[in-house]
Design a protein around this motif. Structure first.
Motif, short mmCIF file in Angstrom:
data_model
loop_
_atom_site.label_atom_id
_atom_site.label_comp_id
_atom_site.label_asym_id
_atom_site.label_seq_id
_atom_site.Cartn_x
_atom_site.Cartn_y
_atom_site.Cartn_z
N GLU A 119 0.79 -1.17 -0.07
CA GLU A 119 0.03 -0.13 -0.03
C GLU A 119 0.73 1.28 -0.09
OE1 GLU A 119 -2.66 1.02 3.50
OE2 GLU A 119 -4.03 0.50 2.13
N TRP A 120 0.61 2.13 -0.92
CA TRP A 120 1.15 3.52 -0.91
C TRP A 120 0.23 4.66 -0.64
CZ3 TRP A 120 1.59 -0.47 -4.12
CH2 TRP A 120 2.98 -1.11 -4.21
N LEU A 121 0.62 5.52 0.20
CA LEU A 121 -0.36 6.42 0.43
C LEU A 121 0.39 7.97 0.18
CD1 LEU A 121 -2.72 7.38 2.53
CD2 LEU A 121 -1.19 7.15 4.45
N SER A 122 -0.52 8.66 -0.46
CA SER A 122 0.18 10.16 -0.64
C SER A 122 -1.01 11.08 -0.19
CB SER A 122 0.22 10.23 -2.15
OG SER A 122 0.74 11.63 -2.29
N TRP A 123 -0.25 12.37 0.84
CA TRP A 123 -1.14 13.15 1.16
C TRP A 123 -0.05 14.47 1.61
CZ3 TRP A 123 -1.36 14.60 6.51
CH2 TRP A 123 -0.61 13.72 7.53
N ASP A 124 -0.80 15.61 1.56
CA ASP A 124 0.13 16.64 2.14
C ASP A 124 0.19 16.78 3.62
OD1 ASP A 124 1.60 19.05 2.09
OD2 ASP A 124 0.45 20.26 0.83
N ALA A 125 1.32 15.98 4.22
CA ALA A 125 1.30 16.38 5.76
C ALA A 125 1.93 17.65 5.84
CB ALA A 125 2.50 15.20 6.19
N GLN A 126 2.74 18.15 5.27
CA GLN A 126 3.42 19.44 5.41
C GLN A 126 2.03 20.49 5.57
OE1 GLN A 126 5.63 21.62 2.45
NE2 GLN A 126 7.30 21.40 3.88
N ASP A 127 1.28 20.51 4.59
CA ASP A 127 0.19 21.35 4.95
C ASP A 127 -0.77 21.32 6.21
OD1 ASP A 127 -1.61 23.42 3.61
OD2 ASP A 127 -3.31 21.91 3.73
N MET A 128 -0.68 20.08 6.77
CA MET A 128 -1.59 19.87 8.05
C MET A 128 -0.64 20.51 9.07
SD MET A 128 -2.52 16.54 9.96
CE MET A 128 -0.85 16.36 10.76
N LEU A 129 0.65 20.29 9.06
CA LEU A 129 1.57 20.84 9.98
C LEU A 129 1.45 22.32 10.03
CD1 LEU A 129 4.67 18.06 9.71
CD2 LEU A 129 2.69 18.33 11.52
N LYS A 130 1.34 22.78 8.80
CA LYS A 130 1.27 24.35 8.68
C LYS A 130 -0.09 24.78 9.40
CE LYS A 130 2.16 24.94 4.37
NZ LYS A 130 2.47 25.58 3.15
N VAL A 131 -1.00 24.30 9.22
CA VAL A 131 -2.33 24.62 9.49
C VAL A 131 -2.52 24.65 10.88
CG1 VAL A 131 -4.79 24.00 9.69
CG2 VAL A 131 -3.67 24.10 7.47
N LEU A 132 -1.91 23.57 11.59
CA LEU A 132 -1.72 23.22 13.18
C LEU A 132 -0.73 24.15 13.76
CD1 LEU A 132 -2.60 19.60 13.38
CD2 LEU A 132 -4.19 21.54 13.57
N GLY A 133 0.12 24.90 13.13
CA GLY A 133 1.11 25.79 13.62
C GLY A 133 2.30 25.09 14.09
N ILE A 134 2.25 23.73 13.87
CA ILE A 134 3.54 22.76 14.21
C ILE A 134 4.75 23.22 13.57
CG2 ILE A 134 4.32 20.32 14.31
CD1 ILE A 134 1.45 19.57 14.63
N ILE A 135 4.60 23.63 12.36
CA ILE A 135 5.68 24.24 11.58
C ILE A 135 5.22 25.49 10.80
CG2 ILE A 135 6.76 22.06 11.00
CD1 ILE A 135 5.73 22.02 8.38
N THR A 136 6.34 26.20 10.53
CA THR A 136 5.92 27.73 9.70
C THR A 136 7.12 27.42 8.63
OG1 THR A 136 7.42 28.84 11.10
CG2 THR A 136 5.24 29.03 11.56
N ILE A 137 6.41 28.09 7.45
CA ILE A 137 7.23 28.15 6.29
C ILE A 137 7.08 29.40 5.40
CG2 ILE A 137 7.56 26.80 4.04
CD1 ILE A 137 6.87 24.34 5.03
N GLY A 138 7.92 30.06 5.20
CA GLY A 138 7.72 31.36 4.59
C GLY A 138 9.18 32.12 4.66
N SER A 139 8.83 33.22 3.94
CA SER A 139 10.10 34.12 3.70
C SER A 139 10.58 34.81 5.37
CB SER A 139 9.92 35.45 3.02
OG SER A 139 8.85 36.05 3.56
N VAL A 140 11.84 35.00 5.38
CA VAL A 140 12.56 35.49 6.46
C VAL A 140 12.69 36.89 6.25
CG1 VAL A 140 14.23 35.13 8.13
CG2 VAL A 140 13.29 33.19 7.09
N ASP A 141 12.22 37.75 7.33
CA ASP A 141 12.33 39.20 7.00
C ASP A 141 13.58 39.74 7.70
OD1 ASP A 141 9.92 39.48 5.73
OD2 ASP A 141 8.88 39.90 7.43
#
Length: 105
Positions: free
Chosen positions: A83-105
């Motif tokens: 079985e192979w599973l594909s989903w956007d775990a990174q997006d879930m982690l961003k929505v929950l505030g577990i990780i942040t991704i973006g530009s650094v000012d």
């Protein structure tokens, strides 16, 4: 995310399901479509839920998630062989505030 690793044994699978259900008690899985060709079934699905418990060491955020994914399952007889599973775990982690991704000012 695509994982290609040894399958979980029965106890590992049970623990994973319990952990996810504890973190998202209102979890709702909707099967959008399924296609079968020979011994392979491809399932397009969507999961919604609210994080009301700890996940990945992060306390409840009470934020909703909406996750789309695809599962490719290969059968041998009546048993799942691979079985192979594909989903956007990174997006879930961003929505929950577990990780942040973006530009650094």
């Amino acid at each position: 995310t695509v994982r290609d690793r040894a399958p979980l044994n029965k106890e590992e699978f049970k623990q994973t399901v319990q952990s996810v259900r504890s973190a998202f008690p209102d979890l709702c899985l909707t099967v959008e479509s399924m296609v079968r060709e020979g011994s392979v079934v491809v399932t397009r699905w969507n999961v919604t839920g609210t994080q009301e418990g700890v996940i990945l060491g992060t306390p409840a955020t009470f934020l909703p998630v909406n996750i789309a994914g695809v599962t490719w399952t290969e059968f041998e007889g009546n048993c799942v062989a691979r079985e192979w599973l594909s989903w956007d775990a990174q997006d879930m982690l961003k929505v929950l505030g577990i990780i942040t991704i973006g530009s650094v000012d």
